[in-house]
Design a protein around this motif. Sequence first.
Motif, short mmCIF file in Angstrom:
data_model
loop_
_atom_site.label_atom_id
_atom_site.label_comp_id
_atom_site.label_asym_id
_atom_site.label_seq_id
_atom_site.Cartn_x
_atom_site.Cartn_y
_atom_site.Cartn_z
N THR A 179 0.67 -1.42 0.14
CA THR A 179 -0.04 -0.04 -0.42
C THR A 179 0.77 1.34 -0.05
O THR A 179 0.76 1.91 -0.17
N ASN A 180 1.81 1.13 0.54
CA ASN A 180 2.81 2.32 0.46
C ASN A 180 3.72 2.60 -0.46
O ASN A 180 3.79 3.81 -1.03
N THR A 181 3.85 1.54 -1.50
CA THR A 181 4.61 1.94 -1.98
C THR A 181 3.24 2.09 -3.70
O THR A 181 3.73 3.06 -4.32
N MET A 182 2.24 2.32 -3.68
CA MET A 182 1.57 2.35 -4.21
C MET A 182 0.63 3.65 -3.86
O MET A 182 0.38 4.29 -4.90
N GLY A 183 1.32 4.45 -2.98
CA GLY A 183 0.87 5.48 -2.45
C GLY A 183 -0.87 5.51 -1.21
O GLY A 183 -1.51 6.16 -1.71
N TRP A 184 -0.66 4.24 -0.99
CA TRP A 184 -2.79 3.80 -0.42
C TRP A 184 -2.40 4.32 0.58
O TRP A 184 -0.60 3.47 1.04
N THR A 185 -3.37 4.33 1.74
CA THR A 185 -2.80 3.95 3.21
C THR A 185 -3.39 2.59 3.61
O THR A 185 -4.69 2.28 3.46
N LEU A 186 -2.43 2.69 4.62
CA LEU A 186 -4.13 1.39 5.41
C LEU A 186 -4.02 1.70 6.80
O LEU A 186 -2.80 2.41 6.90
N GLN A 187 -5.06 1.75 7.33
CA GLN A 187 -5.54 1.86 8.86
C GLN A 187 -6.30 1.25 9.05
O GLN A 187 -6.52 -0.69 8.76
N TYR A 188 -6.19 1.13 10.83
CA TYR A 188 -7.31 0.05 11.56
C TYR A 188 -6.96 0.33 12.92
O TYR A 188 -6.33 1.12 13.37
N ASN A 189 -8.25 0.26 13.45
CA ASN A 189 -8.93 0.83 14.24
C ASN A 189 -8.69 2.82 14.15
O ASN A 189 -8.44 3.31 15.28
N GLY A 190 -9.32 3.33 13.08
CA GLY A 190 -9.29 4.41 12.77
C GLY A 190 -7.89 5.14 12.15
O GLY A 190 -8.01 6.50 12.69
N GLN A 191 -7.27 4.59 12.89
CA GLN A 191 -5.93 5.29 12.96
C GLN A 191 -4.54 4.48 11.70
O GLN A 191 -4.69 3.13 11.16
N PRO A 192 -5.09 5.66 10.58
CA PRO A 192 -3.64 5.28 9.64
C PRO A 192 -2.13 3.57 10.38
O PRO A 192 -1.56 4.44 11.41
N VAL A 193 -2.09 3.52 9.73
CA VAL A 193 -0.84 2.54 9.85
C VAL A 193 0.10 2.62 9.51
O VAL A 193 1.02 2.67 8.23
#
Length: 202
Positions: A179-193
């Motif tokens: 996700t970081n490589t493609m410019g996406w955001t990964l999040q869990y419990n409402g917070q970005p990972v």
Amino acid sequence: MLKKILTGIVVVVLIILAFRYCEFKKDEETVIDETALIQQEIKNVGKLVVTEGHFSEVLTYKNNKKYFLNMLSAEKKAIVVVNAEATVSYDLSKIQYNIDETTKTITIKNIPKEEIKINPELKFYDVEQNGFNEFSGDDYNKISKTVKQNLARKIEKSSLKTNAQNRLLSELSKILILTNTMGWTLQYNGQPVSNENVNDLL
């Protein structure tokens, strides 16, 4: 002359609109391709992660029965040698997630809890019993329950769960890297990972 100018303006506008439409389609196709790639990576990660360990212990089991107003007693006892295989596993096919193509965000909604399985092998030595107090299925059940409780405490204090969690994080980090490589955001419990707080996934 005016007709030619108007015709030229219309052609230019059409060219600009066509160019922007192609750009929009390209962006749309890129998002679709990225989504498919992310879904495939999550599918690849979605496997059973198993960490195994071996534990041993020796315990003495005793049971005493009283008869005739506690004037007589009948004791049974045995030394029990335990060898057990224990596993800590995560079924990552049960990960629940949501993909938002508009904001390019992947939200992990649920990570499955670890499953701990203990398979003890019991061997009895120096068994002592008599006709008034013999070993029964109830004794074996009590011994097995005690053994599993002891082993569960050992597992908690051992590195087995930590090793299993490290393997889990290693698998989940593959999603984060992609996700970081493609410019996406990964999040869990409402917070970005991020790499700094990836441990918060546990």
